[in-house]
Scaffold this motif. Sequence first.
Motif, PDB file in Angstrom:
ATOM      1  N   LYS A  21       0.770  -0.910  -0.159  1.00 50.30           N
ATOM      2  CA  LYS A  21       0.347   0.372   0.533  1.00 50.30           C
ATOM      3  C   LYS A  21       1.007   1.652  -0.263  1.00 50.30           C
ATOM      4  CE  LYS A  21      -2.024  -0.637   3.195  1.00 50.30           C
ATOM      5  NZ  LYS A  21      -2.675  -0.924   4.680  1.00 50.30           N
ATOM      6  N   CYS A  22       2.152   0.779   0.133  1.00 46.21           N
ATOM      7  CA  CYS A  22       3.373   2.264   0.036  1.00 46.21           C
ATOM      8  C   CYS A  22       3.533   2.444  -1.060  1.00 46.21           C
ATOM      9  CB  CYS A  22       4.019   2.003   1.546  1.00 46.21           C
ATOM     10  SG  CYS A  22       3.382   1.795   2.612  1.00 46.21           S
ATOM     11  N   LYS A  23       2.925   3.193  -1.934  1.00 43.87           N
ATOM     12  CA  LYS A  23       3.136   2.826  -3.206  1.00 43.87           C
ATOM     13  C   LYS A  23       4.370   4.092  -3.482  1.00 43.87           C
ATOM     14  CE  LYS A  23      -0.905   0.825  -4.660  1.00 43.87           C
ATOM     15  NZ  LYS A  23      -0.716  -0.228  -5.271  1.00 43.87           N
ATOM     16  N   SER A  24       4.255   5.816  -2.957  1.00 43.86           N
ATOM     17  CA  SER A  24       5.191   6.354  -3.336  1.00 43.86           C
ATOM     18  C   SER A  24       6.382   6.244  -2.915  1.00 43.86           C
ATOM     19  CB  SER A  24       4.770   8.242  -2.688  1.00 43.86           C
ATOM     20  OG  SER A  24       5.505   8.200  -1.303  1.00 43.86           O
ATOM     21  N   ASP A  80       1.406   9.339   7.347  1.00 46.66           N
ATOM     22  CA  ASP A  80       0.964   8.314   6.268  1.00 46.66           C
ATOM     23  C   ASP A  80       1.642   8.568   5.111  1.00 46.66           C
ATOM     24  OD1 ASP A  80      -0.185   6.597   4.362  1.00 46.66           O
ATOM     25  OD2 ASP A  80      -1.740   6.474   4.219  1.00 46.66           O
ATOM     26  N   CYS A  81       2.859   7.913   5.200  1.00 52.90           N
ATOM     27  CA  CYS A  81       3.550   8.730   4.047  1.00 52.90           C
ATOM     28  C   CYS A  81       2.968   8.580   2.406  1.00 52.90           C
ATOM     29  CB  CYS A  81       5.175   7.200   3.851  1.00 52.90           C
ATOM     30  SG  CYS A  81       3.829   6.248   3.088  1.00 52.90           S
ATOM     31  N   ASN A  82       1.764   8.114   2.718  1.00 53.27           N
ATOM     32  CA  ASN A  82       1.369   8.122   1.126  1.00 53.27           C
ATOM     33  C   ASN A  82       0.816   9.733   1.070  1.00 53.27           C
ATOM     34  OD1 ASN A  82       1.682   5.749  -0.081  1.00 53.27           O
ATOM     35  ND2 ASN A  82      -0.232   5.330   1.593  1.00 53.27           N
ATOM     36  N   GLU A  83       1.044  10.589   1.868  1.00 49.83           N
ATOM     37  CA  GLU A  83       0.049  12.136   2.178  1.00 49.83           C
ATOM     38  C   GLU A  83       1.196  13.159   1.978  1.00 49.83           C
ATOM     39  OE1 GLU A  83      -3.009  12.238   1.953  1.00 49.83           O
ATOM     40  OE2 GLU A  83      -2.981  10.474   2.105  1.00 49.83           O
ATOM     41  N   LEU A  84       2.650  12.488   2.266  1.00 52.53           N
ATOM     42  CA  LEU A  84       3.247  13.685   1.793  1.00 52.53           C
ATOM     43  C   LEU A  84       3.676  14.213   0.178  1.00 52.53           C
ATOM     44  CD1 LEU A  84       6.416  12.445   4.422  1.00 52.53           C
ATOM     45  CD2 LEU A  84       4.912  14.498   4.058  1.00 52.53           C
ATOM     46  N   VAL A  85       4.187  15.122   0.483  1.00 51.91           N
ATOM     47  CA  VAL A  85       4.321  15.617  -0.992  1.00 51.91           C
ATOM     48  C   VAL A  85       5.884  15.569  -1.150  1.00 51.91           C
ATOM     49  CG1 VAL A  85       4.619  17.420  -2.464  1.00 51.91           C
ATOM     50  CG2 VAL A  85       1.977  17.028  -1.660  1.00 51.91           C
ATOM     51  N   ALA A  86       6.598  16.195  -0.164  1.00 45.28           N
ATOM     52  CA  ALA A  86       8.202  15.932   0.492  1.00 45.28           C
ATOM     53  C   ALA A  86       8.711  15.596   1.419  1.00 45.28           C
ATOM     54  CB  ALA A  86       8.527  17.294  -0.871  1.00 45.28           C
ATOM     55  N   PHE A  87       9.666  15.482   1.447  1.00 43.76           N
ATOM     56  CA  PHE A  87      10.792  15.679   2.321  1.00 43.76           C
ATOM     57  C   PHE A  87      11.907  16.193   2.232  1.00 43.76           C
ATOM     58  CE2 PHE A  87      11.068  10.998   2.369  1.00 43.76           C
ATOM     59  CZ  PHE A  87      12.922  10.920   2.666  1.00 43.76           C
ATOM     60  N   GLU A  88      12.095  16.436   3.243  1.00 42.21           N
ATOM     61  CA  GLU A  88      13.980  17.103   3.702  1.00 42.21           C
ATOM     62  C   GLU A  88      14.871  16.214   4.337  1.00 42.21           C
ATOM     63  OE1 GLU A  88      16.621  21.779   2.988  1.00 42.21           O
ATOM     64  OE2 GLU A  88      14.456  21.302   3.575  1.00 42.21           O
TER      65      GLU A  88
END
Length: 99
Positions: A21-24, A80-88
């Motif tokens: 489920k963790c697709k990004s 939920d990692c799928n909700e992230l657009v970016a991380f630094e």
Amino acid sequence: MRKKGLFNEGETVRHTKKKNKCKSCLCDLLRDLEKGTLIRLAFLEDFFEEDQEYRFVSFDKETCCVTLIDPSDDNAFVLDCNELVAFEIVNVNGPGAVE
């Protein structure tokens, strides 16, 4: 109720496996991130907030949940990692730091 002999041996295991489920790509990166790494997050259209850093604690590959700690108050933050657009990833030693 399952009919006897409906599946070949081992077939039920193959068909009951959950799909990832963790697709990004961010999920993939977080899955391998070292515990204790400082990161900044961006959701949807938000930009990074320079003063908001989180310490990475864990990644749950079954639920896609990432657990972080806010170092300013030691509160846990779960997303939920799928909700992230970016991380630094925060380089605490400055640009070009060599260990």
